[in-house]
Design an enzyme around this catalytic site. Structure first.
Site, short mmCIF file in Angstrom:
data_model
loop_
_atom_site.label_atom_id
_atom_site.label_comp_id
_atom_site.label_asym_id
_atom_site.label_seq_id
_atom_site.Cartn_x
_atom_site.Cartn_y
_atom_site.Cartn_z
N GLU A 181 0.92 -1.19 0.01
CA GLU A 181 -0.09 0.08 0.02
C GLU A 181 0.85 1.37 0.00
OE1 GLU A 181 -2.17 0.52 3.81
OE2 GLU A 181 -1.47 -1.18 4.23
N CYS A 206 -3.22 -3.94 4.50
CA CYS A 206 -2.49 -4.79 4.90
C CYS A 206 -2.46 -6.19 4.45
CB CYS A 206 -2.29 -4.68 6.39
SG CYS A 206 -1.94 -3.31 6.99
N THR A 228 3.15 3.74 15.87
CA THR A 228 2.87 2.25 15.20
C THR A 228 3.43 2.27 13.79
OG1 THR A 228 0.69 2.82 14.61
CG2 THR A 228 0.92 1.97 16.72
N SER A 288 -10.30 1.06 13.98
CA SER A 288 -9.66 0.05 13.26
C SER A 288 -9.24 -1.16 14.27
CB SER A 288 -8.38 0.91 12.77
OG SER A 288 -7.44 0.97 13.77
N HIS A 301 -2.23 -10.50 11.91
CA HIS A 301 -1.53 -9.57 11.48
C HIS A 301 -1.07 -8.49 12.84
CE1 HIS A 301 -1.04 -5.59 9.63
NE2 HIS A 301 -2.33 -5.10 10.04
N LYS A 330 -4.33 -8.96 21.84
CA LYS A 330 -5.68 -8.53 21.91
C LYS A 330 -6.59 -9.57 20.93
CE LYS A 330 -5.47 -3.43 21.98
NZ LYS A 330 -6.41 -2.67 22.72
N ASN A 360 5.16 -1.46 12.41
CA ASN A 360 4.30 -1.88 11.46
C ASN A 360 4.99 -2.18 9.86
OD1 ASN A 360 2.08 -2.71 10.10
ND2 ASN A 360 0.68 -0.86 10.70
N SER A 391 -7.32 -3.21 6.60
CA SER A 391 -8.48 -1.92 6.63
C SER A 391 -9.10 -1.75 5.48
CB SER A 391 -7.75 -0.74 7.30
OG SER A 391 -7.31 -1.11 8.53
N1 COA Z 1 1.50 2.10 30.91
C1 COA Z 1 1.10 1.10 30.24
N2 COA Z 1 -0.16 0.95 29.06
C2 COA Z 1 -0.38 2.10 29.17
C3 COA Z 1 0.13 3.41 29.30
C4 COA Z 1 1.04 3.38 30.48
N3 COA Z 1 1.74 4.46 31.05
N4 COA Z 1 -0.59 4.45 28.97
C5 COA Z 1 -1.69 3.97 28.00
N5 COA Z 1 -1.57 2.62 28.14
C6 COA Z 1 -2.12 1.51 27.28
C7 COA Z 1 -3.56 1.87 27.06
O1 COA Z 1 -4.40 1.44 28.29
C8 COA Z 1 -3.95 1.32 25.72
O2 COA Z 1 -4.03 0.01 26.19
P1 COA Z 1 -5.34 -0.91 25.69
O3 COA Z 1 -5.30 -0.74 24.01
O4 COA Z 1 -5.30 -2.37 25.93
O5 COA Z 1 -6.69 -0.39 26.19
C9 COA Z 1 -2.93 1.31 24.90
O6 COA Z 1 -1.72 1.71 25.96
C10 COA Z 1 -2.96 2.48 23.81
O7 COA Z 1 -3.34 3.62 24.74
P2 COA Z 1 -4.45 4.59 23.83
O8 COA Z 1 -4.57 5.67 24.71
O9 COA Z 1 -5.58 3.67 23.29
O10 COA Z 1 -3.57 5.14 22.61
P3 COA Z 1 -3.94 5.91 21.44
O11 COA Z 1 -5.23 6.66 21.78
O12 COA Z 1 -2.67 6.92 21.50
O13 COA Z 1 -3.89 4.86 20.22
C11 COA Z 1 -3.80 3.51 18.56
C12 COA Z 1 -3.18 3.64 20.02
C13 COA Z 1 -3.13 2.09 18.42
C14 COA Z 1 -5.08 3.32 18.30
C15 COA Z 1 -2.74 4.39 17.65
O14 COA Z 1 -1.47 4.13 17.79
C16 COA Z 1 -3.27 4.13 16.11
O15 COA Z 1 -4.33 4.84 15.57
N6 COA Z 1 -2.38 3.35 15.38
C17 COA Z 1 -2.60 3.15 14.07
C18 COA Z 1 -3.88 2.24 13.65
C19 COA Z 1 -3.62 0.88 13.94
O16 COA Z 1 -2.51 0.39 14.18
N7 COA Z 1 -4.57 -0.04 13.93
C20 COA Z 1 -4.70 -1.48 14.05
C21 COA Z 1 -5.66 -2.34 13.55
S1 COA Z 1 -5.38 -2.33 11.57
#
Ligand code: COA
Length: 389
Positions: A79, A111, A152, A201, A233, A242, A275, A308
């Site tokens: 992609e 992906c 990521t 996502s 993935h 998860k 990633n 996605s």
């Molecule tokens: N210690 C340990 N864990 C912590 C922490 C700390 N101090 N602070 C936050 N976390 C955890 C959160 O609890 C969360 O865990 P959970 O997912 O099990 O609930 C995790 O870290 C991520 O925190 P969050 O606040 O949800 O992060 P974010 O809003 O910055 O977004 C993604 C995280 C992955 C959604 C973001 O990086 C993203 O959009 N990535 C690209 C999309 C992607 O890869 N999608 C996947 C499907 S294809």
């Protein structure tokens, strides 16, 4: 006749950043990146590495003269395409010295597309068992500085030679796939950066997994006890966890413990690279096969592919006896261990670099130190020039 993965190569650029240092600069608790997201290091691609060069470098690691003669299909999943019209596979075909009478095509579906390439390869080999297919998953994951997706990101490619009588993994014909038009992640034609609704996502990924797994169990009359290990993935390694948790929620203690036991080795490489989109599932498989214990003979591995937008697929394969002898564990450890760490400032500069968006010629500063690495040397008269450094 068995058809499957006979060889697996891998390439990632020689630069990385440390996730704890990125967290410090972004004012984030480092544990969020290392535990919450589950990433330790993130590969950074200089301008001289793109989807084409990384795929060629991954393929060059494994191809021998016999492969070059037998391969008549090059399928490149990405992609991060570098041209709206010409397929990256054509450049890879030339750069890797594959014989002339071959088809070279690029596939796109976020992906997921390397998985579609595998299905096509299997169909082709079943019609022409003496032939081999080169399947590539190659990408640069880029969300931009100071974005939610920044931790990521990553870059790299996995190359797989598919053939009859494979020596690594014999693939089953059990796959179940699904498509649904959703907007969880995409990259509009005008943008160098992906747009993502992160939480959606994650949820979409899990919904697709639940759906295809449910259908897979029914159609194939299998359950978790039929699998020695699972690979997913891995956009970031916490996502893999998860997924595994979701699948094993109602599993027996024995199944859950066995499958969980393979989680760490199956994400070891992903944790150090980040990633790589189309290649991420296959990097996890590579990591499991190289970093995990020797799997029992005929052990079945379940694989979940997600792209996605969205397409998902669950399928499986059985490891071949003696597969470990055909893995390049030492080479891949050396590739990862010999990288150079960038400061966050250097990373920020590299991430913001881009090729001219107009017709200006450019000659690139090739940063790679390993001689023989395929690089993008520049663009002249709108033509990209690739070669070895
Ligand atoms: N210690 C340990 N864990 C912590 C922490 C700390 N101090 N602070 C936050 N976390 C955890 C959160 O609890 C969360 O865990 P959970 O997912 O099990 O609930 C995790 O870290 C991520 O925190 P969050 O606040 O949800 O992060 P974010 O809003 O910055 O977004 C993604 C995280 C992955 C959604 C973001 O990086 C993203 O959009 N990535 C690209 C999309 C992607 O890869 N999608 C996947 C499907 S294809």
């Amino acid at each position: 006749m068995e058809i499957g993965i006979d060889k697996m190569g891998f390439y990632t650029p020689e630069f990385f950043i440390d996730m704890e240092k990125l967290a410090e600069v972004r004012g984030v608790e480092p544990a969020k990146y290392t535990i919450g997201i589950g990433q330790e290091k993130m590969a950074v691609a200089p301008l001289s590495q793109d989807a084409v060069t990384m795929a060629a470098n991954a393929a060059l690691e494994v191809l021998d003269e016999e492969d070059r003669e037998a391969i008549d299909f090059v399928l490149l999943g990405t992609e991060s395409g570098v041209d709206h019209s010409k397929s990256g596979a054509v450049w890879v075909h030339r750069l890797t010295g594959i014989q002339k009478y071959a088809r070279s095509v690029e596939l796109k579906q976020a992906c997921y597309s390397a998985t579609a390439a595998i299905t096509m390869a299997m169909g082709h080999i079943s019609l022409h068992p003496e032939r081999k297919v080169l399947v590539l998953g190659t990408d640069i994951a880029k969300y931009g500085l100071n974005t939610g997706g920044e931790p990521t990101q990553g870059a790299g490619a996995v190359a797989m030679v598919l053939s009859a009588n494979p020596r690594i993994l014999a693939l089953d014909t059990d796959s179940v796939s699904m498509s649904e038009d959703i907007s969880d992640f995409w990259r509009p034609l005008h943008s160098d950066y992906a747009i993502v609704d992160g939480k959606f996502s994650n949820q979409a990924y899990l919904n697709f997994l639940a759906d295809v797994w449910g259908e897979y169990k029914q159609r194939n009359n299998r359950d978790l006890s039929d699998f020695e290990a699972l690979c997913f993935h891995v956009p970031y390694t916490k996502m893999g966890k998860k997924a595994l948790k979701a699948l094993t929620e109602q599993a027996s203690e024995e199944d859950a413990a066995r499958l969980m036991g393979y989680y760490e080795p199956s994400i070891s490489y992903n944790k150090a690279v980040g990633n790589i989109y189309t290649g991420s599932l296959y990097l996890s498989l590579l990591s499991l096969l190289e970093q995990g214990p020797e799997l029992p003979e005929d052990a079945r591995i379940g694989l979940f592919s997600y792209g996605s937008g969205g397409v998902g697929e669950f399928f499986s394969g059985k490891v071949k006896p003696g597969y470990k002898e055909h893995m390049l564990k030492d080479e891949h450890e050396a590739l990862l261990n010999n990288r150079r760490e960038l400061s966050i400032e250097e990373y920020e500069n590299i991430l913001q670099q881009a090729l001219p968006k107009d017709e200006t010629d450019i000659e690139l500063d090739v940063l790679e130190t390993t001689s023989g690495t395929v690089v993008l040397k520049g663009v002249q008269a709108n033509i990209r020039h690739y070669g070895k450094n």
